[in-house]
Design a protein around this motif. Sequence first.
Motif, PDB file in Angstrom:
ATOM      1  N   VAL A 104      32.918   8.101  42.685  1.00 18.92           N
ATOM      2  CA  VAL A 104      33.483   7.982  42.368  1.00 18.92           C
ATOM      3  C   VAL A 104      32.158   7.286  41.144  1.00 18.92           C
ATOM      4  CG1 VAL A 104      35.877   6.919  41.682  1.00 18.92           C
ATOM      5  CG2 VAL A 104      35.161   7.654  44.539  1.00 18.92           C
ATOM      6  N   VAL A 105      33.095   7.987  40.133  1.00 23.89           N
ATOM      7  CA  VAL A 105      31.859   7.223  39.384  1.00 23.89           C
ATOM      8  C   VAL A 105      33.104   6.234  38.436  1.00 23.89           C
ATOM      9  CG1 VAL A 105      30.379   8.615  38.425  1.00 23.89           C
ATOM     10  CG2 VAL A 105      32.852   8.443  37.129  1.00 23.89           C
ATOM     11  N   PRO A 106      32.961   5.576  37.593  1.00 25.79           N
ATOM     12  CA  PRO A 106      33.696   3.785  36.624  1.00 25.79           C
ATOM     13  C   PRO A 106      34.486   4.557  35.637  1.00 25.79           C
ATOM     14  CG  PRO A 106      31.654   2.997  36.681  1.00 25.79           C
ATOM     15  CD  PRO A 106      31.366   4.201  37.933  1.00 25.79           C
ATOM     16  N   ASP A 107      35.814   4.493  35.853  1.00 28.91           N
ATOM     17  CA  ASP A 107      36.956   4.788  34.568  1.00 28.91           C
ATOM     18  C   ASP A 107      36.321   4.230  33.922  1.00 28.91           C
ATOM     19  OD1 ASP A 107      37.245   6.428  36.294  1.00 28.91           O
ATOM     20  OD2 ASP A 107      39.609   5.710  36.365  1.00 28.91           O
ATOM     21  N   TYR A 108      35.640   2.842  33.552  1.00 29.72           N
ATOM     22  CA  TYR A 108      36.123   2.784  32.303  1.00 29.72           C
ATOM     23  C   TYR A 108      34.435   3.131  31.321  1.00 29.72           C
ATOM     24  CZ  TYR A 108      38.944  -1.121  33.032  1.00 29.72           C
ATOM     25  OH  TYR A 108      40.649  -1.660  32.629  1.00 29.72           O
ATOM     26  N   TYR A 109      33.678   3.659  32.579  1.00 30.22           N
ATOM     27  CA  TYR A 109      32.542   4.178  31.298  1.00 30.22           C
ATOM     28  C   TYR A 109      32.046   5.867  31.711  1.00 30.22           C
ATOM     29  CZ  TYR A 109      30.207  -0.557  31.980  1.00 30.22           C
ATOM     30  OH  TYR A 109      29.522  -2.142  31.907  1.00 30.22           O
ATOM     31  N   ALA A 110      33.429   6.458  32.045  1.00 28.99           N
ATOM     32  CA  ALA A 110      33.489   7.946  32.034  1.00 28.99           C
ATOM     33  C   ALA A 110      34.204   8.440  30.814  1.00 28.99           C
ATOM     34  CB  ALA A 110      34.951   8.252  33.063  1.00 28.99           C
ATOM     35  N   THR A 111      33.943   9.875  30.589  1.00 30.05           N
ATOM     36  CA  THR A 111      34.434  10.225  29.134  1.00 30.05           C
ATOM     37  C   THR A 111      35.123  11.061  29.497  1.00 30.05           C
ATOM     38  OG1 THR A 111      31.686  10.737  29.285  1.00 30.05           O
ATOM     39  CG2 THR A 111      33.480  11.966  28.120  1.00 30.05           C
ATOM     40  N   TYR A 112      35.580  11.315  30.759  1.00 31.03           N
ATOM     41  CA  TYR A 112      37.543  11.522  30.973  1.00 31.03           C
ATOM     42  C   TYR A 112      37.420  11.035  32.122  1.00 31.03           C
ATOM     43  CZ  TYR A 112      36.175  15.447  27.770  1.00 31.03           C
ATOM     44  OH  TYR A 112      36.210  15.893  26.873  1.00 31.03           O
ATOM     45  N   PRO A 113      38.617  11.017  32.542  1.00 34.38           N
ATOM     46  CA  PRO A 113      39.477  10.219  33.709  1.00 34.38           C
ATOM     47  C   PRO A 113      39.623  11.604  34.628  1.00 34.38           C
ATOM     48  CG  PRO A 113      41.319  11.080  31.773  1.00 34.38           C
ATOM     49  CD  PRO A 113      40.063  11.603  31.459  1.00 34.38           C
ATOM     50  N   LYS A 114      39.730  10.532  36.061  1.00 36.81           N
ATOM     51  CA  LYS A 114      39.837  11.779  37.072  1.00 36.81           C
ATOM     52  C   LYS A 114      41.253  11.889  37.368  1.00 36.81           C
ATOM     53  CE  LYS A 114      40.496   7.078  40.034  1.00 36.81           C
ATOM     54  NZ  LYS A 114      40.769   6.956  38.997  1.00 36.81           N
ATOM     55  N   ALA A 115      42.397  12.718  37.699  1.00 36.59           N
ATOM     56  CA  ALA A 115      43.338  13.549  38.059  1.00 36.59           C
ATOM     57  C   ALA A 115      43.748  12.021  39.343  1.00 36.59           C
ATOM     58  CB  ALA A 115      42.849  14.703  39.133  1.00 36.59           C
ATOM     59  N   CYS A 116      44.367  11.373  38.948  1.00 36.76           N
ATOM     60  CA  CYS A 116      44.237   9.972  39.700  1.00 36.76           C
ATOM     61  C   CYS A 116      45.619  11.167  40.961  1.00 36.76           C
ATOM     62  CB  CYS A 116      44.756   8.898  39.305  1.00 36.76           C
ATOM     63  SG  CYS A 116      45.067   7.829  40.094  1.00 36.76           S
ATOM     64  N   ALA A 117      44.677  10.381  42.342  1.00 37.05           N
ATOM     65  CA  ALA A 117      46.229  11.081  43.764  1.00 37.05           C
ATOM     66  C   ALA A 117      45.904  12.687  43.675  1.00 37.05           C
ATOM     67  CB  ALA A 117      47.690  10.301  43.316  1.00 37.05           C
ATOM     68  N   GLY A 118      45.479  12.954  42.391  1.00 37.99           N
ATOM     69  CA  GLY A 118      44.948  14.553  42.745  1.00 37.99           C
ATOM     70  C   GLY A 118      46.644  15.015  41.692  1.00 37.99           C
ATOM     71  N   GLY A 119      46.892  14.163  40.658  1.00 39.15           N
ATOM     72  CA  GLY A 119      48.075  14.437  39.724  1.00 39.15           C
ATOM     73  C   GLY A 119      49.179  13.772  40.678  1.00 39.15           C
ATOM     74  N   TRP A 120      49.816  13.130  39.726  1.00 37.90           N
ATOM     75  CA  TRP A 120      50.854  12.658  39.662  1.00 37.90           C
ATOM     76  C   TRP A 120      51.971  13.807  40.909  1.00 37.90           C
ATOM     77  CZ3 TRP A 120      52.018   7.360  38.616  1.00 37.90           C
ATOM     78  CH2 TRP A 120      53.275   6.834  38.904  1.00 37.90           C
ATOM     79  N   GLY A 121      52.508  13.140  41.792  1.00 35.62           N
ATOM     80  CA  GLY A 121      53.583  13.891  42.093  1.00 35.62           C
ATOM     81  C   GLY A 121      53.269  15.473  42.390  1.00 35.62           C
ATOM     82  N   ARG A 122      51.659  15.644  43.008  1.00 34.03           N
ATOM     83  CA  ARG A 122      51.324  16.816  43.077  1.00 34.03           C
ATOM     84  C   ARG A 122      50.899  17.123  45.037  1.00 34.03           C
ATOM     85  NH1 ARG A 122      50.778  20.255  39.847  1.00 34.03           N
ATOM     86  NH2 ARG A 122      49.244  21.697  41.076  1.00 34.03           N
ATOM     87  N   ARG A 123      50.339  16.104  45.085  1.00 34.82           N
ATOM     88  CA  ARG A 123      49.526  16.428  46.368  1.00 34.82           C
ATOM     89  C   ARG A 123      49.052  15.495  47.394  1.00 34.82           C
ATOM     90  NH1 ARG A 123      44.956  19.809  45.493  1.00 34.82           N
ATOM     91  NH2 ARG A 123      43.983  18.847  46.895  1.00 34.82           N
ATOM     92  N   LEU A 124      49.860  13.730  46.785  1.00 32.89           N
ATOM     93  CA  LEU A 124      49.921  12.793  47.811  1.00 32.89           C
ATOM     94  C   LEU A 124      51.477  12.234  47.804  1.00 32.89           C
ATOM     95  CD1 LEU A 124      46.753  11.645  47.187  1.00 32.89           C
ATOM     96  CD2 LEU A 124      47.134  12.726  49.586  1.00 32.89           C
ATOM     97  N   MET A 125      52.138  11.773  49.256  1.00 32.42           N
ATOM     98  CA  MET A 125      52.583  10.760  49.319  1.00 32.42           C
ATOM     99  C   MET A 125      52.037   9.791  49.956  1.00 32.42           C
ATOM    100  SD  MET A 125      55.927  13.270  50.271  1.00 32.42           S
ATOM    101  CE  MET A 125      57.547  12.185  49.392  1.00 32.42           C
TER     102      MET A 125
END
Length: 376
Positions: free
Chosen positions: A227-248
């Motif tokens: 998992v690369v650090p967001d502050y140095y990334a070009t694009y963000p990750k799909a956090c939690a697989g996308g809000w309300g899409r995969r995880l509770m």
Amino acid sequence: MNAALPAPIGLLAELTHRCPLRCPYCSNPLELDRRSGELDTATWQRVLSEAAALGVLHVHLSGGEPTARADIVEITAHCARAGLYSNLITSGVGGALKKLDALADAGLDHVQLSIQAADAGNAERIGGLANAQPQKMAFAERVTALGLPLTLNAVIHRGNIDEVERIVELAVALGAKRLEVAHTQYYGWAYVNRAALMPAKADVDRSIRIVEAARKRLEGRLVIDLVVPDYYATYPKACAGGWGRRLMNVTPTGRVLPCHAAETIPGLEFWSVRDRSLADIWAASPAFMAYRGTDWMPEPCRSCDRKERDWGGCRCQALALTGDAAATDPACAHSPHHARVKALAAAESAAGEAPAYVYRTIGGAGGDDRPAPARI
Ligand code: SF4
Ligand code: FES
């Protein structure tokens, strides 16, 4: 349930916020739930049955330290009865080892053990607990002796980024099947300690090269997630697989969140498993509806061809950095704030000596009154 709404795949069961460690990057909220407010065994068992009926496949038994719960074996056994794949996310210290055989007998499927560093002294400084490393090593040995698959999780930051190669060697020596090299994500307690944790870009790049080489060298023996650090990334990750899409995410007291840091977002209404079924919460909770899908998105996300890949990144990070949870995640190169995020990371990591960690305790912030880190 709405036919267009897929079932969640995973449930993060935060059984307790109690934990013997005090990691300066802890992702739990700043205000921890107290033991007196925790859900009881019967309610967790009902929630797990509801999760299985809803279509959840994996349950992550987490915390805090989940083995601090007296009923961890009963809860694990209920996962097995309900047909759920159970993953224990543990520090491996305290009473974890004593309960491990019973957990295996109860049908536990997988263990994810956190390590703070390969060097024992450094690991114990970071975790804030003396004698933790020998306990973790003994725990890992027993996991593999029992035939349970073991994943090591190492959160990487300025204080241990020089140890990535040794952490890989440790994972191999312990017989882990998987290693997560996860650069710190800056929300929760990690946001408070950001200036102490932020690594330099050159060190991040070197750690990525080490992981890539190890992946080739160890193919077939060890899977390494990075998992690369967001502050140095070009694009963000799909956090939690996308809000309300995969995880509770169910908190110790029963509130159900779309991600573990969602309570940092003001104004969201979280429903509780004490009052409603998991299916109702998944389908209609105001917190899950708030950023589900793409209708809520501002520009540039709204017209971006990546919007159904990363779902606009992380809402909690957007809030922490910009003050607006609905903003495009500043980790994205298309965000108007992106350049300032990179400059901020460079400035914090370049400071000569890292500030001391602010350690947390239940019921207190760790006795430090430093101001919160700067927004951008
Ligand atoms: Fe993702 Fe939005 Fe950036 Fe596009 S503009 S890459 S959708 S965060
Ligand atoms: Fe909440 Fe990323 S941690 S959306």
